[in-house]
Design a protein around this motif. Structure first.
Motif, PDB file in Angstrom:
ATOM      1  N   ARG A 308       0.830  -1.207   0.000  1.00  0.00           N
ATOM      2  CA  ARG A 308       0.000   0.000   0.000  1.00  0.00           C
ATOM      3  C   ARG A 308       0.867   1.261   0.000  1.00  0.00           C
ATOM      4  NH1 ARG A 308      -5.473   0.898   1.038  1.00  0.00           N
ATOM      5  NH2 ARG A 308      -5.833   3.138   0.728  1.00  0.00           N
ATOM      6  N   LEU A 309       1.950   1.251   0.771  1.00  0.00           N
ATOM      7  CA  LEU A 309       2.797   2.434   0.872  1.00  0.00           C
ATOM      8  C   LEU A 309       3.743   2.606  -0.314  1.00  0.00           C
ATOM      9  CD1 LEU A 309       3.748   2.310   4.669  1.00  0.00           C
ATOM     10  CD2 LEU A 309       2.011   3.726   3.565  1.00  0.00           C
ATOM     11  N   GLN A 310       3.970   1.524  -1.072  1.00  0.00           N
ATOM     12  CA  GLN A 310       4.934   1.634  -2.173  1.00  0.00           C
ATOM     13  C   GLN A 310       4.459   2.577  -3.260  1.00  0.00           C
ATOM     14  OE1 GLN A 310       4.798   0.087  -5.472  1.00  0.00           O
ATOM     15  NE2 GLN A 310       2.718  -0.708  -5.349  1.00  0.00           N
ATOM     16  N   ARG A 311       3.167   2.888  -3.305  1.00  0.00           N
ATOM     17  CA  ARG A 311       2.672   3.824  -4.309  1.00  0.00           C
ATOM     18  C   ARG A 311       3.242   5.225  -4.104  1.00  0.00           C
ATOM     19  NH1 ARG A 311      -3.736   2.187  -3.675  1.00  0.00           N
ATOM     20  NH2 ARG A 311      -3.500  -0.052  -4.083  1.00  0.00           N
ATOM     21  N   ARG A 312       3.676   5.529  -2.885  1.00  0.00           N
ATOM     22  CA  ARG A 312       4.153   6.875  -2.585  1.00  0.00           C
ATOM     23  C   ARG A 312       5.628   7.074  -2.901  1.00  0.00           C
ATOM     24  NH1 ARG A 312       1.342   8.048   3.354  1.00  0.00           N
ATOM     25  NH2 ARG A 312      -0.823   7.544   2.737  1.00  0.00           N
ATOM     26  N   TRP A 313       6.408   6.003  -2.974  1.00  0.00           N
ATOM     27  CA  TRP A 313       7.840   6.207  -3.137  1.00  0.00           C
ATOM     28  C   TRP A 313       8.477   5.347  -4.227  1.00  0.00           C
ATOM     29  CZ3 TRP A 313      11.315   2.189  -2.093  1.00  0.00           C
ATOM     30  CH2 TRP A 313      10.787   1.082  -1.426  1.00  0.00           C
ATOM     31  N   HIS A 315       9.016   4.374  -7.975  1.00  0.00           N
ATOM     32  CA  HIS A 315       8.852   4.971  -9.296  1.00  0.00           C
ATOM     33  C   HIS A 315       8.949   3.837 -10.325  1.00  0.00           C
ATOM     34  CE1 HIS A 315       9.302   9.023  -7.599  1.00  0.00           C
ATOM     35  NE2 HIS A 315      10.248   8.482  -6.852  1.00  0.00           N
TER      36      HIS A 315
END
Length: 317
Positions: A308-313, A315
């Motif tokens: 879920r958090l990998q969408r923010r960092w 690329h």
């Protein structure tokens, strides 16, 4: 007087007979089953060796094992007792400490992989092999070497600390220090695998980006921060997932370094060692199955949170 002749209408393809006057063949009956026949062995293997053990462990966690074998249904009694057990939270804290220390190896692996990827570096392949060797070495052999290094009386580490005036502790006999010592070995052992994965990610970065950054006046450090790290985030994310899962499953390294008779082991045990002790030493299969289900759920929740958090960092472009 001329007459206009109309062209004959084009023949319809609907119902047109095929070769030999026969109608075209439709889909064969049962044709959709062929793909399933090819994947059936893989699906069967996953079901037998992965899914069924999970279901079986979940059922065992709801039972209570008698002193002479056999089991009776106990409902959620094992879970109620487990969440009131202070050793669960002790082992969870040790596992989290181990995980945090091992995760520090990821930025180290990023830096080493970048250094080994520098153009013109001699013996780069040899260095990669040397870094990868600890990962494929037997955990018991690795543990024996590090037990000598961590020895409080004549270990190499304490001798080196004594040179600079620091008195090192008895690393594998001191609570807290023992967990950190095992985590340092885990970090050292995982560097090789992380470097191989990250080096493969570095190969996929177009060299034109570095050339453009260099033309813009970017230094090596700026290129590393603005080009290498952002484009390497998919590989970093993969390594992060693998490292967290492996850290929550640590057992053999801890057991081999500390030893079964070490008095500090009850205060330095991991979640998997807690499961091993209850299931194979105390022979409480239901309670151990409840611990296994807690480990399974924790790993699943942490993995889902990371995705879920990998969408923010991360690329991906």
């Amino acid at each position: 007087m001329t007459t206009t002749q109309q062209a004959p209408p084009a023949p319809s393809l609907v119902g047109r007979p095929g070769r030999g006057g026969r109608p075209p063949r439709g889909p064969r009956p049962g044709g959709a089953l062929w793909p399933w026949l090819f994947v059936a062995p893989l699906v069967a293997g996953i079901a037998v060796f992965y899914l069924w053990p999970i279901v079986q462990t979940a059922w065992y966690s709801l039972t209570e094992t008698g002193p002479f074998g056999g089991s009776t249904f106990a409902g959620v009694a094992n879970y109620a007792a487990l969440f009131q057990d202070t050793e669960l939270y002790l082992s969870l804290g040790n596992t989290l400490l181990y995980t945090v220390v091992v995760l520090l190896g990821i930025p180290i692996a990023v830096g080493l992989a970048s250094l080994l990827n520098l153009p013109g570096l001699r013996l780069a392949a040899l260095y990669r092999v040397l870094f990868f060797l600890p990962y494929v070495a037997m955990p018991t052999a690795v543990a024996m070497v590090w037990r000598v290094i961590f020895n409080g009386d004549f270990g190499i580490l304490n001798r080196a600390l004594a040179v600079v005036g620091i008195e090192g502790p008895y690393w594998i006999s001191t609570p807290g220090a023992a967990t950190v010592a095992v985590a340092v070995v885990g970090l050292w052992s995982s560097l090789g695998f992380n470097m191989i994965v990250l080096a493969a990610g570095l190969k996929s970065i177009p060299p034109e980006l570095y050339e453009a950054a260099e033309l813009d006046g970017a230094s090596r450090w700026r290129q590393f921060r603005s080009v290498t790290v952002p484009l390497l985030t998919p590989s970093i994310f993969f390594v992060l997932i693998i490292t967290v899962i492996a850290s929550f499953q640590v057992f053999d390294l801890l057991y081999a370094i500390l030893g079964s008779s070490n008095p500090v082991l009850p205060r330095s045990m991991s979640l998997v060692y807690f499961f091993y002790r209850e299931g194979f030493v105390a022979n409480d299969k239901g309670y151990a199955a409840a611990i296994a289900m807690v480990i399974f759920l924790l790993i699943g929740l942490l993995t889902a949170l990371q995705f879920r958090l990998q969408r923010r960092w991360v690329h991906s472009d």
